[in-house]
Design an enzyme around this catalytic site. Sequence first.
Site, PDB file in Angstrom:
ATOM      1  N   ASP A  43      -7.780   0.495  10.508  1.00 50.99           N
ATOM      2  CA  ASP A  43      -7.477   1.350  11.021  1.00 50.99           C
ATOM      3  C   ASP A  43      -7.145   2.496  10.993  1.00 50.99           C
ATOM      4  O   ASP A  43      -6.789   4.098  11.090  1.00 50.99           O
ATOM      5  CB  ASP A  43      -5.952   0.542  10.082  1.00 50.99           C
ATOM      6  CG  ASP A  43      -4.926  -0.146  11.406  1.00 50.99           C
ATOM      7  OD1 ASP A  43      -5.329  -0.367  12.332  1.00 50.99           O
ATOM      8  OD2 ASP A  43      -4.487  -1.483  10.181  1.00 50.99           O
ATOM      9  N   ASP A  79       1.025  -1.012   0.163  1.00 51.31           N
ATOM     10  CA  ASP A  79      -0.239   0.134  -0.116  1.00 51.31           C
ATOM     11  C   ASP A  79       1.303   1.331   0.139  1.00 51.31           C
ATOM     12  O   ASP A  79       0.818   2.154  -0.686  1.00 51.31           O
ATOM     13  CB  ASP A  79      -0.814  -0.261   1.233  1.00 51.31           C
ATOM     14  CG  ASP A  79      -2.243  -1.156   1.130  1.00 51.31           C
ATOM     15  OD1 ASP A  79      -3.300  -0.765   0.555  1.00 51.31           O
ATOM     16  OD2 ASP A  79      -1.760  -2.456   1.388  1.00 51.31           O
ATOM     17  N   ARG A 108      -1.053   2.008  16.003  1.00 52.75           N
ATOM     18  CA  ARG A 108      -2.001   3.486  15.503  1.00 52.75           C
ATOM     19  C   ARG A 108      -1.763   4.366  15.983  1.00 52.75           C
ATOM     20  O   ARG A 108      -1.126   5.281  15.536  1.00 52.75           O
ATOM     21  CB  ARG A 108      -3.075   2.887  14.489  1.00 52.75           C
ATOM     22  CG  ARG A 108      -3.324   1.581  14.184  1.00 52.75           C
ATOM     23  CD  ARG A 108      -1.801   1.756  12.770  1.00 52.75           C
ATOM     24  NE  ARG A 108      -2.197   0.642  11.839  1.00 52.75           N
ATOM     25  CZ  ARG A 108      -1.149  -0.254  11.262  1.00 52.75           C
ATOM     26  NH1 ARG A 108       0.220  -0.326  12.102  1.00 52.75           N
ATOM     27  NH2 ARG A 108      -1.370  -0.927  10.170  1.00 52.75           N
ATOM     28  N   SER A 161      -1.603 -11.261   4.076  1.00 54.48           N
ATOM     29  CA  SER A 161      -1.111 -10.425   5.097  1.00 54.48           C
ATOM     30  C   SER A 161      -0.670  -9.841   6.005  1.00 54.48           C
ATOM     31  O   SER A 161      -1.609 -10.851   6.992  1.00 54.48           O
ATOM     32  CB  SER A 161      -2.143  -9.123   4.357  1.00 54.48           C
ATOM     33  OG  SER A 161      -2.829  -8.446   5.048  1.00 54.48           O
TER      34      SER A 161
END
Length: 425
Positions: free
Chosen positions: A142, A33, A113, A198
Amino acid sequence: MCEKKHTALAVVSITIHQLKGKTVGAAVSGGLDSCTITKWLVDNGINVVCFTADLGQPDERDIEEIRERMLACGAEEAVIVDAKDDLAEAGIRLIQCQAKYEGGYWNTTGIARHITVKALLPEMEKRGISILTHGATGRGNDQVRFQLATNMLNPNFSVYAPWRDAEFLKHFGGRKEMIDFCQEHGLPITATHEKPYSTDANLLGLTHEAGRLESLKTPAGFITPGMGVHPKDAPDDVEHFTVTFARGIPVEVNGSPCTPLMSLIAANRIGGRNGVGIGIHTVENRFVGIKSRGVYESPGLELLGRCYEFLLQLLLDRRARRHFDGVASTIAEQIYQGYWFDAATQASLASIEPLTRLASGTITVALYKGNVAFHAATGVPHSLYSEETASMEAIGDFDHADSEGFLAVLSVGARASAIAGQTQE
């Protein structure tokens, strides 16, 4: 951080067309990403400065390689910010409040995060950047964490999320299109069409999801562990682990003094090789309203967390336990949903601080093929447990005859319930 203005600020959606010629700060991990979004933004006339939090990612051999990858994708600058100690301290807070979401997930990505945003915003401000962009999907958790943490720490920042921009979605429907894009432009990615799932990694743990893990016919043992071994592959011998807590903080591991970061590194290594906290399957409720399946690794948190729970068993009476368990559930949900920095979370943390201050002592556990079994507890000055009082062999400080009056009082209410017809067979 810049001064926060006490005014109502409307949140306005940003599109790629509004960003042309501007500079954005991209929170990147260096993966698929990150590479795709950085290159796509640059191709659309946007200046991109990339920022990466060093969170002790176990899947990165050299964190500096992320800088090289992002520069190769067209970033004007790529900045690495050391946040390992901050994340370790936050990890210890998770242990102190036993903040596992829906019973199994230690919130390893959720708390990371928040720490990432807190670490990166000041670096963006130094460069005059007030727009943060990220690669979180529009149907995950997220995006909420990045948005809310940014808004809470600096309400003057804007957040641009490509995965919520219709123009970006025209070109990228998912991983396949991103991989094709990166390969076409020769970008340094490791993702392939054949990769079965992932992974998101940091010091506290790995989260595995998507791909073949979306099928409930795929067992948790399908993953290749990154922080240890599956329990079945752990040694056949028991290994003992000892940790000393002082007011809720690990200060010694196996007799050696340690910082929070050192304690987690050691617990990750020891727990991981014994299969502790490896391959934890969870189907959980995402904040956006859908269920998702994840397979988690968090050997250090699971090991230290179990030791801390054994210590709490010695300290909490039934009223303190009831309060603690309720707070633990609340804080876990707050972190998961992106509210680590808000007043409710801070109030909840403060409400168990008197209990945390009591959490001193040494706990030894026995590790065997993923299991953490209590072995011994010593030096617990605030323990409520008394061997003499608890003994079934002698009266000690507790006179059995005293229970006669205690039960007589309880019986009044029990009989009243029966007479009133409130009991059921």
